[in-house]
Design a protein around this motif. Sequence first.
Motif, PDB file in Angstrom:
ATOM      1  N   UNK A   1      73.983   7.799  11.613  1.00  0.00           N
ATOM      2  CA  UNK A   1      74.732   6.711  10.996  1.00  0.00           C
ATOM      3  C   UNK A   1      74.110   5.374  11.394  1.00  0.00           C
ATOM      4  N   UNK A   2      73.734   5.274  12.645  1.00  0.00           N
ATOM      5  CA  UNK A   2      73.098   4.037  13.104  1.00  0.00           C
ATOM      6  C   UNK A   2      71.699   3.897  12.523  1.00  0.00           C
ATOM      7  N   UNK A   3      70.927   4.967  12.602  1.00  0.00           N
ATOM      8  CA  UNK A   3      69.544   4.916  12.114  1.00  0.00           C
ATOM      9  C   UNK A   3      69.508   4.489  10.644  1.00  0.00           C
ATOM     10  N   UNK A   4      70.477   4.992   9.885  1.00  0.00           N
ATOM     11  CA  UNK A   4      70.517   4.674   8.457  1.00  0.00           C
ATOM     12  C   UNK A   4      70.532   3.154   8.217  1.00  0.00           C
ATOM     13  N   UNK A   5      71.165   2.429   9.111  1.00  0.00           N
ATOM     14  CA  UNK A   5      71.319   0.980   8.920  1.00  0.00           C
ATOM     15  C   UNK A   5      70.421   0.153   9.839  1.00  0.00           C
ATOM     16  N   UNK A   6      69.487   0.796  10.488  1.00  0.00           N
ATOM     17  CA  UNK A   6      68.620   0.113  11.448  1.00  0.00           C
ATOM     18  C   UNK A   6      67.723  -0.936  10.779  1.00  0.00           C
ATOM     19  N   UNK A   7      67.581  -0.852   9.478  1.00  0.00           N
ATOM     20  CA  UNK A   7      66.790  -1.835   8.734  1.00  0.00           C
ATOM     21  C   UNK A   7      67.297  -3.251   8.891  1.00  0.00           C
ATOM     22  N   UNK A   8      68.558  -3.383   9.311  1.00  0.00           N
ATOM     23  CA  UNK A   8      69.140  -4.714   9.501  1.00  0.00           C
ATOM     24  C   UNK A   8      68.634  -5.394  10.767  1.00  0.00           C
ATOM     25  N   UNK A   9      67.939  -4.606  11.602  1.00  0.00           N
ATOM     26  CA  UNK A   9      67.433  -5.184  12.857  1.00  0.00           C
ATOM     27  C   UNK A   9      65.917  -5.271  12.831  1.00  0.00           C
ATOM     28  N   UNK A  10      65.373  -5.879  13.864  1.00  0.00           N
ATOM     29  CA  UNK A  10      63.921  -6.021  13.948  1.00  0.00           C
ATOM     30  C   UNK A  10      63.232  -4.709  14.284  1.00  0.00           C
ATOM     31  N   UNK A  11      61.975  -4.614  13.852  1.00  0.00           N
ATOM     32  CA  UNK A  11      61.224  -3.375  14.031  1.00  0.00           C
ATOM     33  C   UNK A  11      60.963  -3.055  15.509  1.00  0.00           C
TER      34      UNK A  11
END
Lengths: 184, 184
Positions: B97-107
């Motif tokens: 669930x977290x990984x799915x939205x990790x795009x919102x953070x920096x690489x």
Amino acid sequence: MLKHGILGLLSYKEMTGYEIMLVFRDSLRFFWNAHTSQIYRELQALEEKGWAEKTPVPQQGKPDKNLYAISPKGRKELLRWLSEGGPELEARVPILMKVFFLGERGREENIRYFMALQEYCRIFLEALDQVPAHIEAYSAYLDNPEKAVYWQMTVDYGRKNMQMHIQWAQSCIDKLESGKGEVV
Amino acid sequence: MLKHGILGLLSYKEMTGYEIMLVFRDSLRFFWNAHTSQIYRELQALEEKGWAEKTPVPQQGKPDKNLYAISPKGRKELLRWLSEGGPELEARVPILMKVFFLGERGREENIRYFMALQEYCRIFLEALDQVPAHIEAYSAYLDNPEKAVYWQMTVDYGRKNMQMHIQWAQSCIDKLESGKGEVV
DNA sequence: TGGGTCATGTAACCTGTTACATGATTAG
DNA sequence: CTAATCATGTAACAGGTTACATGACCCA
């Protein structure tokens, strides 16, 4: 958990409960099964917390639909949640609870159990093949299409996980078969 | 689920809530984390359903302890549960669930996230090494020591699962690093 | 006319989590 | 003396599941 999942989806575009259900069904269900009843409940909670805003949209012939949009407060909360805590794996694997006590049943029966598990995983793997298409269609709503890499990662996880299960089940079957001829 | 897990433990020998907690802590915690509060609650439920019987045992100096023993009805229920339904995998993987939205953070931040996950898995793997010893000690209570094969299977699962996670996290890191130099 | 999709929910329940609470014994 | 272990729980909360309920539209 679902609360933040929904919040994440709303961060891409405003949606109704029904649309959220569809996204779960098509792209997230393999790692999170969301019931509509819970989705609507969480949407209400999101509104109460001021993380999302509801706008009733009248429709011709149909009853109003409720569009939910993320609020600035909600965006802040989403980022907070993403950074909160380290990565922790859930310590709850229901099938293992059963496997642990499988000794109470016959060996043949248990071999069939593990074979059924393998079959289950193969079907799951096939279903997973449909996910990337949905993900690609859905990525049109992204401000930066690169964000979809993370979605792809979840699918990779699903595949690796199923392969792991198939291998593990096979090793269990082998163990049970090799002990078959022995005196018990 | 926990109800049947406890029932399964009681099928080997009569135990107190405290002893059950110890078994979970030493041998099952890596796939099921049971809180004492829930254990005591479930023991009450087991008694109410007639699946187990409570016997208060007086002790010198200490307060009474409550020994729970499985009943014939409980044994029947255990077997029913074991045969009920096919093998189904839980569709709930919180980290995804977290990984799915990790795009919102920096690489960079996300690379660190996956590295922390790998570290978590390595620690978990080390902790797993302690389990077989507990399992062996506990297998003294088995009518047929062969039943411990199934316990071993759950440990195998734990190991394979951690290895899978480490590999998956590595593939995620590789993906993120390879895209690092590109224009965003 | 009957089944699928759109669209929304409520109510009750089950189960897991967190926080709180108590009190004795024993080993260092 | 004090920290760990033995031993038992309650209360409140959070979150997921199951069952139930409604109603219109559209396609075959």
